[in-house]
Design an enzyme around this catalytic site. Structure first.
Site, PDB file in Angstrom:
ATOM      1  N   LYS A  36       0.830  -1.325  -0.015  1.00  0.00           N
ATOM      2  CA  LYS A  36       0.066  -0.002  -0.195  1.00  0.00           C
ATOM      3  C   LYS A  36       0.759   1.409   0.130  1.00  0.00           C
ATOM      4  O   LYS A  36       1.740   1.359   0.678  1.00  0.00           O
ATOM      5  CB  LYS A  36      -0.832   0.171   1.246  1.00  0.00           C
ATOM      6  CG  LYS A  36      -1.930   1.152   1.307  1.00  0.00           C
ATOM      7  CD  LYS A  36      -3.256   0.407   1.525  1.00  0.00           C
ATOM      8  CE  LYS A  36      -4.407   1.469   1.522  1.00  0.00           C
ATOM      9  NZ  LYS A  36      -4.666   2.313  -0.030  1.00  0.00           N
ATOM     10  N   GLY A  41       6.428   0.601   5.897  1.00  0.00           N
ATOM     11  CA  GLY A  41       7.287  -0.305   5.431  1.00  0.00           C
ATOM     12  C   GLY A  41       7.486  -0.025   3.763  1.00  0.00           C
ATOM     13  O   GLY A  41       8.523  -0.123   3.282  1.00  0.00           O
ATOM     14  N   CYS A  42       6.270   0.348   3.087  1.00  0.00           N
ATOM     15  CA  CYS A  42       6.534   0.595   1.776  1.00  0.00           C
ATOM     16  C   CYS A  42       7.127   2.225   1.450  1.00  0.00           C
ATOM     17  O   CYS A  42       7.692   2.069   0.295  1.00  0.00           O
ATOM     18  CB  CYS A  42       4.746   0.603   1.057  1.00  0.00           C
ATOM     19  SG  CYS A  42       3.873  -0.824   1.381  1.00  0.00           S
ATOM     20  N   THR A  43       6.836   2.979   2.188  1.00  0.00           N
ATOM     21  CA  THR A  43       7.646   4.262   2.224  1.00  0.00           C
ATOM     22  C   THR A  43       9.166   3.853   2.349  1.00  0.00           C
ATOM     23  O   THR A  43       9.945   4.371   1.436  1.00  0.00           O
ATOM     24  CB  THR A  43       7.085   5.075   3.079  1.00  0.00           C
ATOM     25  OG1 THR A  43       5.789   5.427   2.871  1.00  0.00           O
ATOM     26  CG2 THR A  43       7.924   6.672   3.118  1.00  0.00           C
ATOM     27  N   GLY A  46      10.593   2.046  -0.948  1.00  0.00           N
ATOM     28  CA  GLY A  46      10.535   3.020  -1.966  1.00  0.00           C
ATOM     29  C   GLY A  46      11.569   4.130  -1.783  1.00  0.00           C
ATOM     30  O   GLY A  46      12.557   4.297  -2.803  1.00  0.00           O
TER      31      GLY A  46
END
Length: 151
Positions: A36, A41-43, A46
């Site tokens: 998401k 974690g995704c930030t 990235g």
């Protein structure tokens, strides 16, 4: 799935483009699936790909992130963290099904269907040559970069 040709697929991409796998033959691709936009974690993931982007680029490698979020959500996420690579919107789960990344996960004690954080390396001929599934963000990007450099 390793050492198999990846079927051509198309997804809407940030920057008003359409990603088509066959248009990227000749370069190594890192395609990473994440759950998401704008979650911790995704930030971090990235940002780490962003911080090593020049190193991937100098190894003739392009990076693409994929989640089920909308293009609008992707554009905001990309702009906020200045990602130099495009994010692909897989709202219909086309690529998610192709790569088998949709899993049942536990979230706050409930079973939910979501993307298992995964990274795939596709060589310049469109063949899947390496995959990581159930990725932990810490230490993952240097590991991917090391693999790319070993090619």
């Amino acid at each position: 799935m390793n050492n198999t040709s990846v079927p051509d697929f198309e997804l809407p991409s940030t920057g008003g483009k359409t990603f088509k796998l066959s248009a990227h033959l000749g370069k190594t691709l890192v395609i990473y699936f994440y759950p998401k936009d704008a979650t911790p974690g995704c930030t971090t993931q990235g940002q780490q790909f962003r911080d090593h982007y020049a190193e991937f680029n100098s190894a003739n490698t392009e990076i693409f992130g994929i989640s089920r979020d909308s293009i609008k959500s992707h554009e905001n996420f990309k702009a906020k963290f200045e990602f130099p690579f495009d994010l692909l919107a897989d709202t219909e789960e086309l690529a998610c099904q192709l790569f088998g990344v949709i899993k049942m996960k536990k979230m706050y004690g409930k079973e939910v269907r979501g993307i298992q954080r995964s990274t795939f390396i596709i060589n310049k001929d469109g063949v899947l040559i390496h995959e990581w599934r159930g990725v932990k963000v810490d230490g993952h990007i240097p590991e991917v970069l090391e693999f790319i450099r070993s090619l």
